[in-house]
Each structure stands twice: as structure tokens, then as C-alpha cells.
Design a protein around this motif. Sequence first.
Motif, PDB file in Angstrom:
ATOM      1  N   PRO A  65       2.685  51.551 -19.134  1.00 46.69           N
ATOM      2  CA  PRO A  65       2.137  50.081 -19.400  1.00 46.69           C
ATOM      3  C   PRO A  65       2.890  48.978 -18.652  1.00 46.69           C
ATOM      4  CG  PRO A  65       2.536  51.304 -21.497  1.00 46.69           C
ATOM      5  CD  PRO A  65       2.947  52.064 -20.362  1.00 46.69           C
ATOM      6  N   ILE A  66       1.993  47.913 -18.506  1.00 44.74           N
ATOM      7  CA  ILE A  66       2.817  46.583 -17.578  1.00 44.74           C
ATOM      8  C   ILE A  66       2.319  45.448 -18.432  1.00 44.74           C
ATOM      9  CG2 ILE A  66       2.371  45.209 -15.742  1.00 44.74           C
ATOM     10  CD1 ILE A  66       1.153  47.615 -14.248  1.00 44.74           C
ATOM     11  N   ILE A  67       3.562  45.135 -19.159  1.00 44.99           N
ATOM     12  CA  ILE A  67       3.637  44.047 -19.993  1.00 44.99           C
ATOM     13  C   ILE A  67       4.040  42.578 -19.329  1.00 44.99           C
ATOM     14  CG2 ILE A  67       4.338  43.293 -22.412  1.00 44.99           C
ATOM     15  CD1 ILE A  67       2.932  45.919 -22.511  1.00 44.99           C
ATOM     16  N   LEU A  68       2.985  41.876 -19.221  1.00 41.71           N
ATOM     17  CA  LEU A  68       3.366  40.614 -18.824  1.00 41.71           C
ATOM     18  C   LEU A  68       3.961  39.650 -19.647  1.00 41.71           C
ATOM     19  CD1 LEU A  68      -0.087  39.717 -17.006  1.00 41.71           C
ATOM     20  CD2 LEU A  68       1.582  40.945 -16.198  1.00 41.71           C
ATOM     21  N   ALA A  69       5.355  39.137 -19.532  1.00 39.57           N
ATOM     22  CA  ALA A  69       6.025  38.252 -20.089  1.00 39.57           C
ATOM     23  C   ALA A  69       6.503  37.043 -19.549  1.00 39.57           C
ATOM     24  CB  ALA A  69       7.375  38.883 -20.447  1.00 39.57           C
ATOM     25  N   SER A  70       5.732  35.924 -20.008  1.00 35.10           N
ATOM     26  CA  SER A  70       5.800  34.656 -19.228  1.00 35.10           C
ATOM     27  C   SER A  70       5.928  33.519 -20.074  1.00 35.10           C
ATOM     28  CB  SER A  70       4.544  34.538 -18.460  1.00 35.10           C
ATOM     29  OG  SER A  70       4.552  33.280 -17.663  1.00 35.10           O
ATOM     30  N   SER A  71       6.219  32.330 -19.589  1.00 34.85           N
ATOM     31  CA  SER A  71       6.135  31.042 -19.976  1.00 34.85           C
ATOM     32  C   SER A  71       4.531  30.659 -20.357  1.00 34.85           C
ATOM     33  CB  SER A  71       6.934  30.015 -19.385  1.00 34.85           C
ATOM     34  OG  SER A  71       6.864  29.995 -18.120  1.00 34.85           O
ATOM     35  N   LYS A  72       4.032  31.072 -19.377  1.00 33.82           N
ATOM     36  CA  LYS A  72       2.276  31.008 -19.463  1.00 33.82           C
ATOM     37  C   LYS A  72       1.693  31.018 -20.717  1.00 33.82           C
ATOM     38  CE  LYS A  72       1.602  31.766 -14.405  1.00 33.82           C
ATOM     39  NZ  LYS A  72       1.486  30.416 -13.948  1.00 33.82           N
ATOM     40  N   THR A  73       0.470  30.221 -20.993  1.00 36.47           N
ATOM     41  CA  THR A  73      -0.183  30.582 -22.021  1.00 36.47           C
ATOM     42  C   THR A  73      -1.038  31.815 -21.943  1.00 36.47           C
ATOM     43  OG1 THR A  73      -2.103  29.398 -21.282  1.00 36.47           O
ATOM     44  CG2 THR A  73      -0.341  28.193 -22.242  1.00 36.47           C
ATOM     45  N   GLU A  74      -1.650  32.208 -23.143  1.00 33.45           N
ATOM     46  CA  GLU A  74      -2.601  33.227 -23.172  1.00 33.45           C
ATOM     47  C   GLU A  74      -3.768  33.129 -22.090  1.00 33.45           C
ATOM     48  OE1 GLU A  74      -5.460  35.756 -26.207  1.00 33.45           O
ATOM     49  OE2 GLU A  74      -4.209  34.215 -26.899  1.00 33.45           O
ATOM     50  N   ALA A  75      -4.264  31.590 -22.265  1.00 35.26           N
ATOM     51  CA  ALA A  75      -5.316  31.352 -21.422  1.00 35.26           C
ATOM     52  C   ALA A  75      -5.025  31.545 -20.116  1.00 35.26           C
ATOM     53  CB  ALA A  75      -5.738  29.921 -21.683  1.00 35.26           C
ATOM     54  N   GLU A  76      -3.869  31.153 -19.552  1.00 33.38           N
ATOM     55  CA  GLU A  76      -3.636  31.627 -18.171  1.00 33.38           C
ATOM     56  C   GLU A  76      -3.492  32.836 -17.788  1.00 33.38           C
ATOM     57  OE1 GLU A  76      -0.488  28.271 -16.509  1.00 33.38           O
ATOM     58  OE2 GLU A  76       0.041  28.676 -18.868  1.00 33.38           O
ATOM     59  N   MET A  77      -3.013  33.663 -18.542  1.00 31.46           N
ATOM     60  CA  MET A  77      -2.368  34.885 -18.255  1.00 31.46           C
ATOM     61  C   MET A  77      -3.507  35.952 -18.404  1.00 31.46           C
ATOM     62  SD  MET A  77       1.082  34.842 -20.347  1.00 31.46           S
ATOM     63  CE  MET A  77       1.445  36.869 -20.419  1.00 31.46           C
ATOM     64  N   ARG A  78      -4.683  35.580 -19.131  1.00 28.18           N
ATOM     65  CA  ARG A  78      -5.770  36.628 -19.183  1.00 28.18           C
ATOM     66  C   ARG A  78      -6.496  36.892 -17.881  1.00 28.18           C
ATOM     67  NH1 ARG A  78      -5.689  39.943 -23.204  1.00 28.18           N
ATOM     68  NH2 ARG A  78      -5.575  38.907 -25.355  1.00 28.18           N
ATOM     69  N   PRO A  79      -6.611  35.754 -16.850  1.00 24.59           N
ATOM     70  CA  PRO A  79      -7.238  36.168 -15.775  1.00 24.59           C
ATOM     71  C   PRO A  79      -6.356  36.844 -14.852  1.00 24.59           C
ATOM     72  CG  PRO A  79      -7.521  33.875 -16.008  1.00 24.59           C
ATOM     73  CD  PRO A  79      -6.486  34.362 -17.274  1.00 24.59           C
ATOM     74  N   ILE A  80      -4.857  36.863 -14.875  1.00 27.79           N
ATOM     75  CA  ILE A  80      -3.989  37.503 -14.288  1.00 27.79           C
ATOM     76  C   ILE A  80      -4.173  39.164 -14.774  1.00 27.79           C
ATOM     77  CG2 ILE A  80      -1.350  37.905 -13.772  1.00 27.79           C
ATOM     78  CD1 ILE A  80      -1.266  34.900 -14.153  1.00 27.79           C
ATOM     79  N   ALA A  81      -3.925  39.159 -15.744  1.00 25.26           N
ATOM     80  CA  ALA A  81      -4.131  40.576 -16.412  1.00 25.26           C
ATOM     81  C   ALA A  81      -5.422  41.254 -15.967  1.00 25.26           C
ATOM     82  CB  ALA A  81      -4.135  40.572 -17.963  1.00 25.26           C
TER      83      ALA A  81
END
Length: 255
Positions: free
Chosen positions: A36-52
Motif C-alpha cells: 500500500p502507498i499512503i499519500l500523507a500530505s498537507s493537501k486537501t482530499e480534492a487535490e489528492m484524488r487526481p494524484i492517487a
Amino acid sequence: MKVVFTDLDGTLLDHETYSLEPARPALEALKGRGIPIILASSKTEAEMRPIAADIGIEDPMIVENGAGIVGLPGAEGGETDTYQRLRAALEAMPPALRRKFQGFGDWNDEEVAEKTGMRLEAARLARQRQFSEPGLWSGSEDERAEFRARLKESGFQAVQGGRFFTLMPETSKADAMHRVAEAYREKMGEDVFTIALGDAPNDAAMLEAADKGFIIANPAHAPLAETAREREGHILRSDKAGPSGWNDMILQLLA
């Protein structure tokens, strides 16, 4: 089982271009092994969805510096009014002190795009805050200390990242990492070996708490201080910056 927790800006994403392409070989290697790759960021969920989606993962995500966890069954993402309470605490500051901090909620989409180097659409997603408020500090260190003390009285803290000074509840990426790891332990019925990658002060606690930590070089700011965990070999540093360093460290680990 192994679980990878990674910061984004300046770590998996290039500090200037926000590209993750140099890390693609290591990302594919992790996915191929079912890690599993858990993205852990100061970004919002809205920002991180496209990255995932770009990476091709549907793993849980730690959002807004650990203030929320999304995609983890049974995990609570935080109170629904957290951002509103945070903004209220900010507006309650003495006017002279309040003016020293300007956050995403004080800027429009165009201003956020200009200050971050993001495209306009990305800036719009970054302003969809639920739990935290990134911004820029313009006051003295004494004023910063007073600002932090007043925030604490309202149940919030301020964390300096690689680029922004972020206001948030009194939690951290490390706390969220522990919650995610525990969920995987319960789900899989086996011990979890946590691997964390980061580059900035807001990643330090996560790096310290992980079984193996990697500090990714970022020439845009001063390197993290050496700790006992690093001297003992539990934390390593990359020679290359950003996603190139990320790629090297993960491939080295898997080898």
C-alpha cells in the motif's frame, strides 16, 4: 506486511513542477508487490484524488497534515466544522497579529495559483479546505510564538512545512500513520512495517515514528536536523531531490 507513507510536495512531487514522473519506476515496483502507498500530505482530499488516480492506487490517504484520513473503513475524518472553528479562532486574534498571517481562505483562486505555482484549477481544489489552513507568515519570531500560543488556547497548532505555515488541529501525520497502520494490522492479522518519506519539518514526527524513514533532499529549504534515530540507522537521506530521490530510496529498500 510493509506499508509506505509518503509526503507529496518536495518529496514524491517535484518542488517546482509538481511532477512525480521520476518516481514512476519505484511506484510501479511497490504496486507490483502489493505494498500500500499512503499519500500523507498537507493537501486537501480534492487535490489528492487526481494524484492517487495518476499513480493508480485506491489506498487510504492522510489529508491536510494528518487532520483527516479518507478511504479507511472505520476511521473518522474529523469534525465537519473543524475549518469553520479554525477560521473563527484566526479572526479572534488581535488585528495587528492577525495581519501577520495570510492563508488560503484570505486569497482567491488566482492568488493561490500565483503564490504556489499551481494551475488555476489545482488552486481551486487547494482551497477546498476541511481541516486546516496553509498560509504565509510575515511577522517576527516573537510574534509567531504569541500567534501559536493563542491558537493553542483554541485547540489548534501551527506547523511549518517546506513552503507554508499551516494551522490545524493538534494532531499530526505521525498520529494518522499509527491509525492507518493499526487498521492494516487488524485487517491483515499481521505486523505492519511502516516506511515513511518526507522532506520538511511537518514530516519529522512521521519519519521518527516509522520503522524506516527516508529524508528526501530538498534544496529549497534547510535540511532536517539529525536525530538519534538517524544515527542508529533507522532514517536515511537521499542524495537526489524530490521524486528522483524518492525513486532511489524505495528501489534501494526493495532491493
